[in-house]
Scaffold this active site. Sequence first.
Site, PDB file in Angstrom:
ATOM      1  N   LYS A  47      -6.997   8.759   9.763  1.00 31.20           N
ATOM      2  CA  LYS A  47      -6.240   7.592   9.323  1.00 31.20           C
ATOM      3  C   LYS A  47      -6.913   7.023   8.074  1.00 31.20           C
ATOM      4  CE  LYS A  47      -4.242   4.231  11.959  1.00 31.20           C
ATOM      5  NZ  LYS A  47      -3.956   3.377  13.122  1.00 31.20           N
TER       6      LYS A  47
ATOM      7  N   HIS B  29      -4.972  -4.540  16.339  1.00 33.66           N
ATOM      8  CA  HIS B  29      -5.689  -5.397  15.393  1.00 33.66           C
ATOM      9  C   HIS B  29      -7.126  -5.703  15.782  1.00 33.66           C
ATOM     10  CE1 HIS B  29      -1.473  -6.166  14.340  1.00 33.66           C
ATOM     11  NE2 HIS B  29      -1.967  -6.223  13.129  1.00 33.66           N
TER      12      HIS B  29
ATOM     13  N   HIS C  13       4.088   1.500   2.149  1.00 33.13           N
ATOM     14  CA  HIS C  13       5.260   0.790   1.630  1.00 33.13           C
ATOM     15  C   HIS C  13       5.903   1.586   0.499  1.00 33.13           C
ATOM     16  CE1 HIS C  13       2.578  -2.758   2.856  1.00 33.13           C
ATOM     17  NE2 HIS C  13       3.484  -2.632   3.799  1.00 33.13           N
TER      18      HIS C  13
ATOM     19  N   HIS D 141       0.847  -1.195   0.000  1.00 35.16           N
ATOM     20  CA  HIS D 141       0.000   0.000   0.000  1.00 35.16           C
ATOM     21  C   HIS D 141       0.883   1.245   0.000  1.00 35.16           C
ATOM     22  CE1 HIS D 141       0.964   0.352   4.221  1.00 35.16           C
ATOM     23  NE2 HIS D 141       0.469  -0.849   4.455  1.00 35.16           N
TER      24      HIS D 141
ATOM     25  N   CYS E  68       0.666  -9.024  15.424  1.00 36.08           N
ATOM     26  CA  CYS E  68       1.810  -8.195  15.801  1.00 36.08           C
ATOM     27  C   CYS E  68       3.054  -9.057  15.983  1.00 36.08           C
ATOM     28  CB  CYS E  68       1.560  -7.464  17.110  1.00 36.08           C
ATOM     29  SG  CYS E  68       0.250  -6.248  17.071  1.00 36.08           S
TER      30      CYS E  68
ATOM     31  N   CYS F 247      -0.226 -11.513  20.510  1.00 32.44           N
ATOM     32  CA  CYS F 247      -0.966 -11.169  19.291  1.00 32.44           C
ATOM     33  C   CYS F 247      -0.220 -11.755  18.101  1.00 32.44           C
ATOM     34  CB  CYS F 247      -1.126  -9.663  19.109  1.00 32.44           C
ATOM     35  SG  CYS F 247      -1.885  -9.262  17.507  1.00 32.44           S
TER      36      CYS F 247
ATOM     37  N   LYS G 234     -10.037   1.131   4.885  1.00 36.25           N
ATOM     38  CA  LYS G 234     -10.997   0.629   3.902  1.00 36.25           C
ATOM     39  C   LYS G 234     -12.415   1.033   4.289  1.00 36.25           C
ATOM     40  CE  LYS G 234      -8.990  -2.477   0.877  1.00 36.25           C
ATOM     41  NZ  LYS G 234      -8.273  -1.689  -0.065  1.00 36.25           N
TER      42      LYS G 234
ATOM     43  N   CYS H  48      -6.204  -7.212  20.881  1.00 36.42           N
ATOM     44  CA  CYS H  48      -5.073  -6.353  20.509  1.00 36.42           C
ATOM     45  C   CYS H  48      -5.587  -4.949  20.197  1.00 36.42           C
ATOM     46  CB  CYS H  48      -4.368  -6.933  19.291  1.00 36.42           C
ATOM     47  SG  CYS H  48      -3.081  -5.864  18.664  1.00 36.42           S
TER      48      CYS H  48
HETATM   49 ZN   LIG Z   1      -1.898  -6.974  17.166  1.00 35.36          ZN
END
Ligand SMILES: [Zn+2]
Length: 693
Positions: free
Chosen positions: A317, A164, A21, A18, A140, A137, A320, A161
């Site tokens: 932020k 996540h 990167h 994305h 992570c 997690c 989607k 998490c």
């Molecule tokens: Zn996580």
Amino acid sequence: MNTFYVTTPIYYANSLPHLGHLYTMIVADAVARGKRQRGIETFFLTGTDEHGINIERAAQKAGRTPKEQADYVVSYFTKMTSEFGLDTAHGGYDIFMRTTEPFHYEGVSELWRRIVKAKTPKGRDAIYKGHYEGWFCAACAEYKTEDEYQKPKNEGDPPTCLIHDTPLDRVSEESYFFRLSDYDEALLSAYEKPDFVRPESRRNEVISFVRGGLQDLSVSRLKSSVSWGVPVPGDPEHTMYVWFDALTNYITAIGFGNEERQKAVGFEKFWPALHLVGKDILRFHAVYWPSFLLAAGIELPRAIVAHGMWLDPNGRKMSKTLGNVIELDALHRYFSNDTIRYFCLREMVFGQDGRFGYEGLIDRANSDLASGWGNLSSRTLTMIARYCDSRIPSGLIPEDKLLLAKRTGVDTDETTVAGFIEHARHQFVQHFDNLAFSKALEAAWSVVARVDKMITDAKPWDLAKDENQKQTLGAVLYRAAESLRWLSVMLYPVMPEASLAIWKQLGLGGSPARVDPTELKWGEQKEGAAIGEVQPVFPRLDKAKIMAEISSGASTPTEAAAAAPEPSAPVVHATQADAVGVTSFIEIDDFAKVDLRVGQVLSAERVPKADKLLLMKVDIGEEQPRQILAGIAQYYEPEKMIGRKVVIVANLKPRKLRGFESQGMVVAASYGEEGRPVIATFTEDVPNGARLK
Ligand SMILES: [Zn+2]
């Protein structure tokens, strides 16, 4: 030694590339090109981190082996680096590092063996065996402390998490520990070097984290719980912690622990590196990684620089769900690589968060590139073509013409403009070396503005009418052409393609890629040299048209579909309207791009909390069945789908729906106001995998 080594993080191969990167790669690429331009032998690393439970799980879900899963994700990364001109073929990275490389296994094992033998600054074993119990997690790949997870709503449920939002695993097992707690003082003294961790605000965060007390780090998992990784040397029942393995890539890539790689690149030659990282992974790079290196007796990195994140134009932020994600496909379709590079480096004050929107990108491209540098270049070159017979004029105004020149408002002293540009060049290089790209580009644009003004004040179109002013006209255009040459060299690391194009239009030989900006001398363009063919380098972007296309989703049908409500998403609709109203035709080649295959549904089930979606496994003659989601659950019972022959779009880019990856699309007709789907099928027997053409 005149060498330089720059790295991006290696990206975890569990998600597709994305903007984040792409951004770090652009920064690293610009840094690398800047160094090479100065004659410094440079090594630029990017790549993927391919081990760990998360990849294992993703692979399982997709019916692939972990290596196949990694290969699959890597193919998207290499597609991106090729499209955006960042790969070796385009003069970009020197290695796309993959932690599944055998030489990496060797190098990581060597690092482990060294650390096992090492004593901490407090005289204890740097690695010891113990037991670890905690909330882990998988996404992570780390244990979470109390302030790093969300406590469960119902007692007895696992915490989730914070990053996540997924339940954590309670993990208790034998583990090797790295005695991180003994490295606090050594780390704090490393941070005293002011440039070691940048920017300052991040450095302060890291310092206070370390001052708060370090806990020993679990650096292995039992093979029975995580098998996809590098085995611990001498104890294959343990797999190395994925971060230990991943961080080490920075040294294994250049030859640490592997002779062949050492010969090909050279660890001593290039180490230490400049690590560019996102702020979210700074702790791993600025705390864990230096401690491992200290333990192994290896020199610390040159610097660790954390950049900010891209937010949307409103400062939110990107996600989607909000639909504000910048799609790489759209960037590639509508914008040149140089435009994207310029925007990224100009718009984000390095180290802080930046804002990225298509409109902002188009506005900047039009104001700074099309109307700015691009316009300066084409107006200068067009006038040289028209007034000077396409040859670089002389920069000198003869004595007897000076007074006349002065009278028309031309500065007869060329050192005024030359001095201005020399000063801007100095600022540019200084800011660029400090990774202050935004400021560097401001300095370059001060030149664009200055030279534009020089032309507007001198009015070459008027000078051209007076034969007595021919030399004055020539001098003005020479100064403009010489400024363009300097700008091409300065801006090459940021916009390699445009710089080279303008360089060639000036009729210059070689490439700005090989000219050291600090060694530019005013007046080196040769009088009488023929210029090249004049072409616009930055065509104006049609904002209304591009925005309409992007927002209609025409650019990225798959991504748009993924974000749209379910029924329209996973089914190719051949609506009645389409059937009677075909208005445009495609070539047979266009059709051939769509890989349609016969498939057989092996299993089908409803997706929880999504009443329109069916989750199916479909055999299309490949080794593993495809997992495919289709918005047909309201019309097709799952039981009735099992065994049915269907038509699958097999080369559709996989996308996520309700947390499940859909690896293709079921073809169906759609009719009526609610768009009732009717699945395409066959009345004759046909084997799975047969192609429709
Ligand atoms: Zn996580």
